[in-house]
Motif scaffolding. Structure first.
Motif, mmCIF file in Angstrom:
data_model
loop_
_atom_site.group_PDB
_atom_site.id
_atom_site.type_symbol
_atom_site.label_atom_id
_atom_site.label_comp_id
_atom_site.label_asym_id
_atom_site.label_seq_id
_atom_site.Cartn_x
_atom_site.Cartn_y
_atom_site.Cartn_z
ATOM 1 N N PRO A 199 96.608 43.098 -8.287
ATOM 2 C CA PRO A 199 96.204 44.468 -8.632
ATOM 3 C C PRO A 199 95.658 45.082 -7.219
ATOM 4 O O PRO A 199 95.419 44.552 -6.469
ATOM 5 C CB PRO A 199 95.089 44.626 -9.604
ATOM 6 C CG PRO A 199 94.524 42.812 -9.310
ATOM 7 C CD PRO A 199 95.688 42.029 -8.827
ATOM 8 N N ASP A 220 92.878 47.216 -7.067
ATOM 9 C CA ASP A 220 91.539 46.792 -6.910
ATOM 10 C C ASP A 220 91.113 45.304 -6.963
ATOM 11 O O ASP A 220 90.904 44.586 -8.111
ATOM 12 C CB ASP A 220 90.669 47.545 -8.194
ATOM 13 C CG ASP A 220 89.166 47.379 -7.686
ATOM 14 O OD1 ASP A 220 88.585 46.755 -6.830
ATOM 15 O OD2 ASP A 220 88.555 48.431 -8.361
ATOM 16 N N ALA A 262 87.118 44.307 -8.276
ATOM 17 C CA ALA A 262 86.967 44.415 -9.605
ATOM 18 C C ALA A 262 87.690 44.057 -10.661
ATOM 19 O O ALA A 262 87.749 43.636 -11.512
ATOM 20 C CB ALA A 262 86.718 46.026 -9.874
ATOM 21 N N VAL A 263 89.132 43.676 -10.209
ATOM 22 C CA VAL A 263 89.976 43.618 -11.202
ATOM 23 C C VAL A 263 90.839 42.039 -10.828
ATOM 24 O O VAL A 263 90.854 41.057 -11.352
ATOM 25 C CB VAL A 263 91.168 44.313 -11.416
ATOM 26 C CG1 VAL A 263 92.266 44.034 -12.268
ATOM 27 C CG2 VAL A 263 90.648 45.918 -11.989
ATOM 28 N N GLY A 264 91.076 42.128 -9.681
ATOM 29 C CA GLY A 264 91.984 40.934 -9.136
ATOM 30 C C GLY A 264 91.135 39.514 -9.208
ATOM 31 O O GLY A 264 91.666 38.618 -9.499
ATOM 32 N N ALA A 265 89.751 39.638 -8.809
ATOM 33 C CA ALA A 265 88.962 38.197 -8.681
ATOM 34 C C ALA A 265 87.816 38.650 -9.551
ATOM 35 O O ALA A 265 87.344 39.788 -9.643
ATOM 36 C CB ALA A 265 88.834 38.097 -7.197
ATOM 37 N N VAL A 266 87.207 37.474 -9.752
ATOM 38 C CA VAL A 266 85.670 37.577 -10.342
ATOM 39 C C VAL A 266 84.773 37.081 -9.304
ATOM 40 O O VAL A 266 84.679 35.934 -9.067
ATOM 41 C CB VAL A 266 85.659 36.845 -11.587
ATOM 42 C CG1 VAL A 266 84.081 36.915 -12.060
ATOM 43 C CG2 VAL A 266 86.669 37.435 -12.552
#
Lengths: 514, 363
Positions: free
Chosen positions: A343, A345, A348-352
């Motif tokens: 993704p 972002d 915010a989206v691809g990884a935590v």
């Protein structure tokens, strides 16, 4: 402005450098802003425009370099220091309190505010300012009642109320309708007539022409061109912005496309605000092919990746993956049909960020053996799997247990890439995969994409970097205003023509529209 | 040279243990200062409290009596908090479960086989707790209604409803006007272990172990962790955020409900005034003190139970208001919350001009 050249510039930034882990966001940048001048900062995402302005407005500190305001060297440590120097920034995400009124928001946080402010006086000055700059806003209205355009006016009024001499606008038109953009331009012109100055950040060529006196083009943290708008045109700017440097050569096998993997037919979808983001978009992508989606950010690229992966509803039209209808399926159904997604972002989206590298790597494969067994998760297998991936993809991390947010941008991206490639069945969607990465990381990301294509997978690459698309992709499509405006093989494609399509200019027309 | 906070790269295991202990000591010191203002000797007061809470067999079992519901509600809210679902409705979930279990004990006992009575009470009680938590969970996941207010207000609905029942239709006709239902039949009593401490203790320990296992060793626990950290990332990974929040909050309510069943079946053996003693609110302190770790919650619950029981002793022995115990509970929370900073950050010396690095690192 002819005679201002000899005067001391209002703002001067000299040799500004700023690094974030793994990225040089600002590299020896010099900037001058004269009194009564409007300067545009043009560049792709990650070019360092916002970083530079965040330094000027006190949100970031430069690693090195000096800032002079009205000829005096200053040390801007906080937004309040910046405000004291007459610098006001209007951020892309407005900093307003929804449940408070316009008047309350305007005075909020002012150090000189008395304990019980006389709101009648405040309201009167807001109305006066509104009249002076032709942007009336009801001072008693609550922020949540206002449209996005009106909220932006409140942000600008807030700065004018504080007597800002230097207004910094971060992509002000990204959220505006054309009519509102026009009104904003009018406000800026009125301010200019009073001797105030403005810097505005954008990546749209036509806005530069309409708003600014002078333009600075940034690429990868460096100033690559500086021109007065009188001496340039959108065509010229498009060429400078996307550049023509070929960084490295990518080894690619012969182009032997297979069966159609992804097919979009007349897809329409809305963005968060309910405005059309994709307008009857049709595309098709075959196995063993990399389709590059070129275009200026905000023309529907993110929405395109989201409708394919089930994260955004399709309003009309159809999507099929491997000849199976996948329109409006759930994200999990689409993952199971063999689609991987890098993704746009990353954080915010691809990884935590707060979870470990190992957990982030396992975030797709945790559903099946060997990482899980029935409903059980096997932590030791997660670690084994993570170690294997870390060495296979050369992820630089102190340990698999390190939280992902402490890795550099490139290594975070490699973590996501490793996970998505490992779990990829037939289609890989990569959105701005090399954005903000250094050269080494960029190269490895690009090589991985090509390796996937050579292994017979279909790759959809969304990028703003024409060089990247020309060197990596087999086919290119340009997205403009929610449509794919030009589909052509990359072999023999003319970068200038692509640049023009990106700017919304039909290259077959000899005259530019602006 | 200045001092700056730096975010820790990995969670420090030492800090996880040391910080709560230091925080507890800090709260003793703070409360000690307060006690001195009251004119009491802090050390003597603490000694009396400790003796009152743990000094005798009876004291110990009374502490456990309070630790059981604190532990269960602590587990319940900790589960919801991990998903950033602010369930402060444990008190209501506990109360409603108590009401439901009472209904089973009073009205189903004539025809339900005796050995099945307790299991059915537990199941129905848990279901009632889950349902009561399900209301805010549905409102949150479907309509994005703020759960903090809804869970808080539903507490009073449940408490008033239970009062209505034991003052009204369920009141014991032979109770001399005493507000409460009649006593449950013997088959509906939780067996007691020692003193008034009942088998709810085992249930609490098992619940803690099971919850830890679910959260740390199952796929579902992994999904909850991703959701709790980043709902956006969870959605992108194909994890259904709404469905899982709903399920987890139902489970949270069920665990809180178990506490209510234990209270009516193990302690009062009827529904009466005093079912709700604020355990569901103290549970919030318990959950945070245990840093939302299920295995730590029973220990913290015993400590808190001791504070409550010891606080009563202070009144008798030292002639101080028993609210000293409540006061200490509050005083514990402040150093705890301040202390949690040190599990996440460490203090670093920085020379010269350097300032804390922007956390986002965005370009």
């Amino acid at each position: 402005m002819e005679d201002t050249a000899n005067e001391v510039p209002l703002v001067e930034m000299r040799g500004i450098c700023k690094s974030f882990p793994g990225v040089r966001a600002s590299d020896e940048v010099d900037l001058r802003l004269e009194r009564g001048e409007v300067l545009a900062l043009l560049g792709e995402n990650g070019a360092g425009k916002s970083t530079l302005m965040n330094i000027l407005s006190g949100l970031y500190r430069q690693d090195s370099g000096d800032v002079f305001i009205r000829g005096e060297k200053v040390d801007i440590r906080s937004p309040r220091d910046a405000a004291d120097l007459g610098i006001g920034m209007v951020h892309q995400n407005f900093m307003l309190i929804d449940t408070m009124t316009v008047a309350e928001n305007v005075v909020l946080g002012m150090p000189s505010l008395p304990f019980v402010p006389d709101m009648a006086v405040v309201k009167r000055s807001i109305l006066e300012l509104g009249e002076r700059y032709n942007m009336t806003v009801d001072p008693d209205a609550y922020i949540w009642q206002l449209s996005v355009g009106e909220q932006q006016r409140v942000e600008i009024l807030k700065q004018l109320y504080r007597n800002a001499e230097i207004l910094v606008l971060d992509e002000p038109t990204a959220v505006l309708t054309p009519q509102e953009s026009h009104e904003l331009n009018d406000v800026v012109k009125r301010m200019q007539a009073e001797g105030k100055s403005a810097v505005f950040i954008t990546h749209k060529m036509d806005e530069v022409m309409a708003f600014a006196d002078r333009v600075m083009v940034l690429r990868k943290g460096r100033v690559v061109a500086e021109k007065t708008t009188r001496d340039t045109d959108p065509k010229d700017l498009a060429r400078v912005m996307v550049g023509r440097e070929v960084l490295f050569h990518i080894e690619k096998g012969p182009f032997e496309p297979g069966a159609v993997v992804l097919e979009l037919k007349d897809v329409c979808a809305d963005d968060e605000r309910g405005l059309p983001a994709l307008r009857e978009l049709s595309l098709s992508l075959r196995a063993g092919e990399i389709l590059g989606i070129a275009g200026v950010a905000g023309n529907g690229q993110r929405e395109l990746s989201e409708v394919i992966t089930g994260l955004r509803p399709v309003k009309s039209g159809g999507i099929s993956i491997n000849c199976v209808d996948s329109t409006n399926k759930t994200p999990l159904q689409i993952i199971r049909s063999g689609v991987s997604h890098i993704p746009s972002d990353r954080m915010a989206v691809g990884a935590v960020g707060d979870m470990s590298v190992a957990n982030n790597l396992a975030m797709k494969d945790y559903r099946a053996a060997p990482i899980s067994k029935g409903i059980m998760l096997l932590p030791r297998r997660i670690l084994e799997f993570a170690r294997k991936m870390i060495s296979a993809f050369n992820i630089a991390t102190p340990s698999p247990e390190t939280r992902v947010k402490f890795l550099s941008g490139g290594n975070i991206q490699k973590t996501i890439l490793a996970r998505e490639i490992e779990s990829c069945g037939s289609l890989l969607i990569a959105v701005y995969p090399s954005r903000g990465l250094d050269i080494g990381a960029t190269e490895s990301v690009r090589n991985e994409l090509v390796a996937q294509r050579d292994a017979g997978k279909a790759v959809l690459l969304v990028s703003e970097d024409i060089d990247e698309i020309l060197s990596v992709a087999d086919t290119v499509a340009v997205m403009y205003d929610g449509r794919a405006v030009g589909v052509m093989p990359t072999a023999g494609a003319d970068p200038e023509e692509i640049g023009l399509l990106m700017a919304g200019i039909d290259p077959s027309e000899k005259e530019t529209r602006l | 040279m200045t001092l700056a906070f730096e975010k820790r790269k990995t969670v420090s295991r030492t800090a996880i243990v040391v910080v709560p202990v230091v925080s507890f000591v800090a709260s003793l010191v703070l409360t000690g200062a307060l006690l001195m203002i009251f004119g009491a000797n802090p050390l003597a007061t603490y000694a009396a409290m400790f003796k009152g809470a743990f000094g005798s067999g009876r004291a110990l079992t009374e502490t456990l009596v309070k630790a059981i519901p604190l532990s269960l509600t602590g587990l319940g809210v900790a589960l919801a908090f991990r998903l950033k679902f602010w369930n402060i409705g444990a008190e209501g979930q506990l109360t409603l479960a108590g009401v439901a279990a009472t209904g089973v004990a009073l009205f189903w006992s004539p025809w339900l086989p005796a050995p099945l009575l307790l299991p059915v009470m537990v199941l129905v009680g848990c279901a009632a707790g889950a349902a009561w938590a399900g209301v805010p969970a549905l409102l949150k996941t479907r309509l994005n209604v703020d759960e903090t207010l809804v869970t808080l207000m539903l507490n009073y609905v449940a408490i008033l409803f239970s009062e209505f029942l034991y003052y009204g239709p369920w009141r014991d006709p032979k109770g001399f006007g005493f507000p409460g239902t009649r006593m449950f039949p013997k088959e509906a009593w939780f067996p007691r272990i020692a003193g008034r401490a009942h088998v709810g203790l085992y249930l609490a320990l098992v619940a803690a172990a099971v919850l830890w296992f679910v959260l740390n060793r199952t796929r579902w626990g992994f999904e909850l962790k991703v959701i709790g950290n980043s709902p956006k990332a969870a959605r992108y990974q194909g994890i259904s955020v709404e469905r899982n929040i709903l399920l987890a909050v139902l489970l949270s309510g069920a665990i809180c409900g178990l506490a209510g069943v234990g209270e009516v079946a193990g302690i009062s053996r009827r529904l009466q005034q005093g079912l709700s003693l604020g355990y569901g609110f103290t549970a919030i302190i318990v959950a945070w003190m245990a840093q939302l770790n299920p295995l730590a919650i029973p220990f913290v619950a015993v400590l808190m139970g001791g504070l409550l029981v010891g606080g009563d002793q202070v009144q008798m022995v030292m002639g101080l208001p028993s609210s000293i115990g409540l006061l200490m509970q509050g005083m514990i929370l402040f150093p705890m919350l301040a202390g949690s900073l040190f599990t996440e950050y460490r203090i670093k010396r920085v020379g010269g001009q350097a300032v804390r690095e922007s956390e986002t690192g965005a370009v």
